[in-house]
Every structure is written in structure tokens, then in C-alpha cells.
Design a protein around this motif. Structure first.
Motif, PDB file in Angstrom:
ATOM      1  N   PHE A 116       0.820  -1.223   0.000  1.00  0.00           N
ATOM      2  CA  PHE A 116       0.000   0.000   0.000  1.00  0.00           C
ATOM      3  C   PHE A 116       0.851   1.269   0.000  1.00  0.00           C
ATOM      4  CE2 PHE A 116       0.728  -2.071   4.011  1.00  0.00           C
ATOM      5  CZ  PHE A 116       1.489  -1.108   4.654  1.00  0.00           C
ATOM      6  N   CYS A 117       2.174   1.125  -0.035  1.00  0.00           N
ATOM      7  CA  CYS A 117       3.059   2.276   0.222  1.00  0.00           C
ATOM      8  C   CYS A 117       3.682   2.822  -1.058  1.00  0.00           C
ATOM      9  CB  CYS A 117       4.154   1.863   1.201  1.00  0.00           C
ATOM     10  SG  CYS A 117       5.261   3.214   1.622  1.00  0.00           S
ATOM     11  N   MET A 154       9.658   8.428   9.854  1.00  0.00           N
ATOM     12  CA  MET A 154       8.497   7.788   9.228  1.00  0.00           C
ATOM     13  C   MET A 154       8.333   8.238   7.788  1.00  0.00           C
ATOM     14  SD  MET A 154       5.073   7.685  11.434  1.00  0.00           S
ATOM     15  CE  MET A 154       4.980   7.028  13.075  1.00  0.00           C
ATOM     16  N   GLY A 157      11.655   5.183   3.287  1.00  0.00           N
ATOM     17  CA  GLY A 157      12.702   4.250   3.699  1.00  0.00           C
ATOM     18  C   GLY A 157      12.387   3.498   4.968  1.00  0.00           C
ATOM     19  N   GLU A 158      13.177   2.461   5.216  1.00  0.00           N
ATOM     20  CA  GLU A 158      13.039   1.660   6.433  1.00  0.00           C
ATOM     21  C   GLU A 158      14.263   1.956   7.308  1.00  0.00           C
ATOM     22  OE1 GLU A 158      11.016  -0.347   8.269  1.00  0.00           O
ATOM     23  OE2 GLU A 158      12.797  -0.509   9.529  1.00  0.00           O
ATOM     24  N   SER A 189       9.968   4.444  13.345  1.00  0.00           N
ATOM     25  CA  SER A 189       8.924   3.535  12.871  1.00  0.00           C
ATOM     26  C   SER A 189       9.541   2.451  12.003  1.00  0.00           C
ATOM     27  CB  SER A 189       7.898   4.339  12.058  1.00  0.00           C
ATOM     28  OG  SER A 189       6.891   3.501  11.559  1.00  0.00           O
ATOM     29  N   THR A 190       9.179   1.201  12.275  1.00  0.00           N
ATOM     30  CA  THR A 190       9.716   0.094  11.462  1.00  0.00           C
ATOM     31  C   THR A 190       8.597  -0.831  10.993  1.00  0.00           C
ATOM     32  OG1 THR A 190      11.194  -1.833  11.416  1.00  0.00           O
ATOM     33  CG2 THR A 190      10.236  -1.280  13.551  1.00  0.00           C
ATOM     34  N   SER A 212       4.855  -0.760  12.376  1.00  0.00           N
ATOM     35  CA  SER A 212       3.804  -0.764  11.363  1.00  0.00           C
ATOM     36  C   SER A 212       3.251  -2.178  11.290  1.00  0.00           C
ATOM     37  CB  SER A 212       4.387  -0.348  10.010  1.00  0.00           C
ATOM     38  OG  SER A 212       4.911   0.950  10.113  1.00  0.00           O
ATOM     39  N   HIS A 214      -0.404  -3.245  10.888  1.00  0.00           N
ATOM     40  CA  HIS A 214      -1.356  -3.249   9.767  1.00  0.00           C
ATOM     41  C   HIS A 214      -2.161  -4.530   9.558  1.00  0.00           C
ATOM     42  CE1 HIS A 214       0.543   0.478   8.913  1.00  0.00           C
ATOM     43  NE2 HIS A 214       1.528   0.038   8.176  1.00  0.00           N
ATOM     44  N   GLU A 254       1.239   1.130  14.370  1.00  0.00           N
ATOM     45  CA  GLU A 254       0.513   1.801  13.292  1.00  0.00           C
ATOM     46  C   GLU A 254      -0.377   0.740  12.638  1.00  0.00           C
ATOM     47  OE1 GLU A 254       1.530   5.242  12.567  1.00  0.00           O
ATOM     48  OE2 GLU A 254       2.498   4.778  14.465  1.00  0.00           O
ATOM     49  N   VAL A 287      -6.249   4.252   5.179  1.00  0.00           N
ATOM     50  CA  VAL A 287      -5.191   4.128   4.162  1.00  0.00           C
ATOM     51  C   VAL A 287      -5.279   5.272   3.146  1.00  0.00           C
ATOM     52  CG1 VAL A 287      -6.403   2.620   2.491  1.00  0.00           C
ATOM     53  CG2 VAL A 287      -3.923   2.418   2.783  1.00  0.00           C
ATOM     54  N   ASN A 288      -4.133   5.825   2.812  1.00  0.00           N
ATOM     55  CA  ASN A 288      -4.076   6.882   1.804  1.00  0.00           C
ATOM     56  C   ASN A 288      -4.086   6.262   0.424  1.00  0.00           C
ATOM     57  OD1 ASN A 288      -3.714   9.500   3.155  1.00  0.00           O
ATOM     58  ND2 ASN A 288      -1.927   8.478   4.032  1.00  0.00           N
ATOM     59  N   CYS A 331       3.853   9.843   2.835  1.00  0.00           N
ATOM     60  CA  CYS A 331       5.216   9.625   2.369  1.00  0.00           C
ATOM     61  C   CYS A 331       5.326   9.038   0.970  1.00  0.00           C
ATOM     62  CB  CYS A 331       6.002   8.787   3.374  1.00  0.00           C
ATOM     63  SG  CYS A 331       5.451   7.102   3.505  1.00  0.00           S
TER      64      CYS A 331
HETATM   65  N1  SAH Z   1       9.522   1.898   6.904  1.00  0.00           N
HETATM   66  C1  SAH Z   1       8.974   2.414   8.117  1.00  0.00           C
HETATM   67  C2  SAH Z   1       8.715   3.911   8.106  1.00  0.00           C
HETATM   68  C3  SAH Z   1       8.124   4.538   6.863  1.00  0.00           C
HETATM   69  S1  SAH Z   1       6.405   4.447   6.486  1.00  0.00           S
HETATM   70  C4  SAH Z   1       7.712   1.658   8.500  1.00  0.00           C
HETATM   71  O1  SAH Z   1       7.271   0.838   7.720  1.00  0.00           O
HETATM   72  O2  SAH Z   1       7.212   1.865   9.589  1.00  0.00           O
HETATM   73  C5  SAH Z   1       5.508   5.331   7.678  1.00  0.00           C
HETATM   74  C6  SAH Z   1       4.133   4.729   7.965  1.00  0.00           C
HETATM   75  O3  SAH Z   1       3.178   5.017   6.920  1.00  0.00           O
HETATM   76  C7  SAH Z   1       4.162   3.222   8.084  1.00  0.00           C
HETATM   77  O4  SAH Z   1       3.340   2.835   9.145  1.00  0.00           O
HETATM   78  C8  SAH Z   1       3.573   2.793   6.765  1.00  0.00           C
HETATM   79  O5  SAH Z   1       3.120   1.481   6.813  1.00  0.00           O
HETATM   80  C9  SAH Z   1       2.503   3.829   6.554  1.00  0.00           C
HETATM   81  N2  SAH Z   1       1.996   3.948   5.200  1.00  0.00           N
HETATM   82  C10 SAH Z   1       2.671   3.848   4.043  1.00  0.00           C
HETATM   83  N3  SAH Z   1       1.856   4.012   2.979  1.00  0.00           N
HETATM   84  C11 SAH Z   1       0.637   4.262   3.484  1.00  0.00           C
HETATM   85  C12 SAH Z   1      -0.631   4.509   2.890  1.00  0.00           C
HETATM   86  N4  SAH Z   1      -0.802   4.543   1.570  1.00  0.00           N
HETATM   87  N5  SAH Z   1      -1.676   4.736   3.719  1.00  0.00           N
HETATM   88  C13 SAH Z   1      -1.503   4.713   5.064  1.00  0.00           C
HETATM   89  N6  SAH Z   1      -0.348   4.464   5.674  1.00  0.00           N
HETATM   90  C14 SAH Z   1       0.712   4.222   4.895  1.00  0.00           C
END
Ligand code: SAH
Length: 349
Positions: A116-117, A154, A157-158, A189-190, A212, A214, A254, A287-288, A331
Motif C-alpha cells: 500500500f506504500c 516515518m 525508507g526503512e 517507525s519500522t 507498522s 497493519h 501503526e 489508508v491513503n 510519504c
Molecule cells: N519503513 C517504516 C517507516 C516509513 S512508512 C515503516 O514501515 O514503519 C511510515 C508509515 O506510513 C508506516 O506505518 C507505513 O506502513 C505507513 N503507510 C505507508 N503508505 C501508506 C498509505 N498509503 N496509507 C496509510 N499508511 C501508509
């Protein structure tokens, strides 16, 4: 050429002493660098002789503001920064009643592949150096003329996939001679890099860890987060418990709510049963939308219902307030749009 912002303070001292200079010069240089000077010439209390020496072997790294968007709704500021090698990263500054929080990137792209990212589309280009991570805070603060008081790792990147540079950055941002942000005001955040969580627990660094998650089980989590094929949920939750026991810090999770994927009443109950022993807080994020992906957020009612199920089961949870929705502040989206990144691995620059 060396970027002095890649040194921790004690390393900078050793470096300066190695140049035949007095130790206290390191403090002066460190202070200037953290104020966002763009050349050694701006360091008015450093001799020309030392500036010449520094220029020979090192440089003052900077970030260029490629694009800056300010939300008309809530004042959120989104920066697209261009790195010296042409790559771009994003940082977002959010205004809360307790001050400014910056969300920063730790890598250019990401190899974790969460479905979803937006940041992972196009894969990982490279990790950021400690100096490049720090520069996001320094140059946002300089541009805004305001102090940033909280940091969340956040962005793109990871962070635990760039472990050493992230730790170095945290030690520098926390240094009282530099930007001086308290460790308790820093959140990492990981997506669940389990060995990194164990390593972080040993750093004696009381930052806040957020996971994260989910999903309430392996089946759903593996279908949206490839990292779950490597480290299963049980293993991840065990690492979380270890982190909490060792650091005495509260954990948070998250949970991006994706309609029809992870947002049913049963999902809430299963999630609660798994995480309740950790007494963690859950941030629910509708979710975005990402253009390349089919995931949708549920209606307001469905989102509120999930929150209620979770809290009825005894879990502390809130729905994350959406900031900067008019400037695609989540992001990876601005970088992707600007650079026209699509589903492939090589650099599009
Ligand atoms: N890699 C790290 C930090 C970056 S992402 C991690 O995974 O935590 C920051 C947060 O945004 C994470 O919780 C990620 O899962 C969430 N995220 C990414 N894309 C998203 C989306 N489209 N909608 C909602 N949350 C999202």
C-alpha cells in the motif's frame, strides 16, 4: 571528500585534533554545521588556515529545496529536497500544539515492498548517510526560522535497513551542542525488521519505537507486507516485548485501515487479543490512496466502528488526524509524482 556531519561529536574532535588543532575547535565547527551554514567561509570564528585545511579534505553538505508545499488547511509543510547526487527525498513538518514535528526520510526509496506504500514503488536506490538524514532537520529549521522539537523517522525508507547511519544521526541530533532534541522526542517507525529491534534495545537510547503492524494475523500481514514472510507476527511481537522490557518505553503500533482487507470486527478482536499484553497504543490510519494501488479506505462509520471494537476489547487506540491532505503529505507521493517513478528498480533521474 568527507562530510563532517557523518561524524559523531567525539569523532569530529579526533579528526580536528588529527589536523593539529585544539579540541575546542570541534565544538565551534559542530555548532556552525548544525545551524545550516553552506560553506566554511561562514564560520566566523575559524581561522583561514583551518578553513583551507578543511576545504582540502572535506565539504559542507547541503540540501536544496526542490519543491516546497504549504497546506492551506493546517500549515503542514512538505519539502522535496534534492541531494547532491540528484536523488530526491521528502520531509514533512507538522504543526501540533506542543510544537513542530518533522517526519524525515532514512533512504532514497525502500526495498520493503509494502503493497500500500508509495515509497517502495521503484525499489531502493540507496541509503542516506547520517549527514543527509540530519540535513533534513537542519535545513527545514533554517528555512522555517522556527525550532523543530519532535522527530519521527516515518518518511521514505526503512530506518532499521539503514541501522548504523540512523543511530549516528540520532546521537548527533540529540547532542546538546547541535540541534539538541531529546531522545524521548524521537520516534522510529519500522515495518518489523526483528534483528534491528533487538539491536536497538541494546543502544541505551530511550526513543519511542512504533511498529507498522497493519494486520491481526500472518495471513493478512504476509499478503500486504513481504517482511512478514521473513519475520512472522509472533516473532515480531516477542521482539516488541523485549524492547519494552529492556527500555521501559511505551510501544505503539501503526495500523492502516484498508477496506475489506483488515478492517472487520473479527480483525479488531484478533488484533486486540494479540497485542493486549503489550499495553501498546494503536494509531489507526485510514489508508491513503496511492494511484498504482487498489486499496481503499472505508467510510467514516466503518473506521469509527473498528476503533470502537478495538477499544471495547480494552486496547488504547486513536484515529490519526490527517494533516496536509491538500498537498499529498503522506510519504513517497510527492517524490514519485515529481520524478515520475514507476514500478522498476533503476534510477529515473
Ligand atoms: N519503513 C517504516 C517507516 C516509513 S512508512 C515503516 O514501515 O514503519 C511510515 C508509515 O506510513 C508506516 O506505518 C507505513 O506502513 C505507513 N503507510 C505507508 N503508505 C501508506 C498509505 N498509503 N496509507 C496509510 N499508511 C501508509
Amino acid at each position: 571528500m568527507i562530510d563532517l556531519k557523518d561524524f559523531e561529536y567525539h569523532e569530529l574532535e579526533e579528526f580536528i585534533v588529527g589536523l593539529g588543532e585544539k579540541k575546542f575547535r570541534a565544538g565551534q565547527i559542530y555548532k556552525w554545521l548544525n545551524q545550516g551554514v553552506t560553506s566554511y567561509d561562514e564560520m566566523t570564528d575559524i581561522s583561514n588556515k583551518l578553513k583551507d585545511k578543511l576545504n582540502e579534505i572535506s565539504y559542507v553538505s547541503t540540501l536544496e529545496i526542490e519543491n516546497k508545499l504549504v497546506s492551506k488547511l493546517d500549515g503542514t509543510v512538505k519539502y522535496l529536497f534534492r541531494l547532491p547526487d540528484g536523488n530526491c527525498i521528502e520531509s514533512v513538518v507538522m504543526r501540533y500544539h506542543h510544537g513542530l514535528t518533522i517526519c524525515i526520510s532514512s533512504q532514497v526509496g525502500c526495498r520493503m515492498g509494502c503493497r500500500f506504500c508509495a515509497s517502495t514503488i521503484g525499489g531502493l536506490y540507496r541509503s542516506l548517510t547520517a549527514g543527509e538524514i540530519l540535513n533534513q532537520v537542519i535545513f527545514a529549521q533554517k528555512d522555517l526560522g522556527e525550532r523543530i522539537s519532535n522527530i519521527v523517522l516515518m518518511g521514505i525508507g526503512e530506518p532499521l535497513d539503514n541501522y548504523d547511519n540512523v543511530i549516528k544521526f540520532i546521537r548527533n541530533i540529540n547532542n546538546e551542542k547541535g540541534v539538541n532534541i531529546g531522545l524521548r522526542h524521537i520516534t522510529l517507525s519500522t515495518c518489523g525488521v526483528v534483528p534491528g529491534i533487538y539491536k536497538l534495545a541494546e543502544e541505551n537510547m530511550p526513543i519511542t519505537l512504533t511498529i507498522s503492524l497493519h494486520a491481526p494475523n500472518d495471513e493478512i500481514r504476509s499478503s500486504i507486507m513481504p517482511i512478514n514472510n521473513r519475520y512472522k507476527m509472533d516473532e515480531l511481537l516477542l521482539a516488541c516485548k523485549h524492547y519494552k522490557d529492556v527500555t521501559n518505553r511505551r510501544l505503539s503500533f501503526e495500523y492502516s485501515l484498508i477496506s475489506g482487507v483488515n478492517d472487520s470486527k473479527q480483525n479488531a478482536a484478533e488484533l486486540a487479543s494479540k497485542i493486549k499484553p503489550l499495553a501498546a497504543h494503536v494509531n489507526l490510519i485510514p489508508v491513503n490512496k496511492v494511484d498504482e494501488r487498489n486499496y481503499k479506505k472505508g467510510s467514516k462509520n466503518e473506521i469509527n466502528a473498528f476503533l470502537k471494537h478495538l477499544t471495547d476489547c480494552g486496547v488504547n487506540a486513536t484515529i490519526r488526524r490527517e494533516l496536509g491532505s491538500d498537498i499529498s503529505a503522506s510519504c513517497g507521493q510527492l517524490r514519485k509524482k515529481t520524478l515520475n517513478i514507476s514500478e522498476r528498480k533503476e534510477c529515473t533521474d
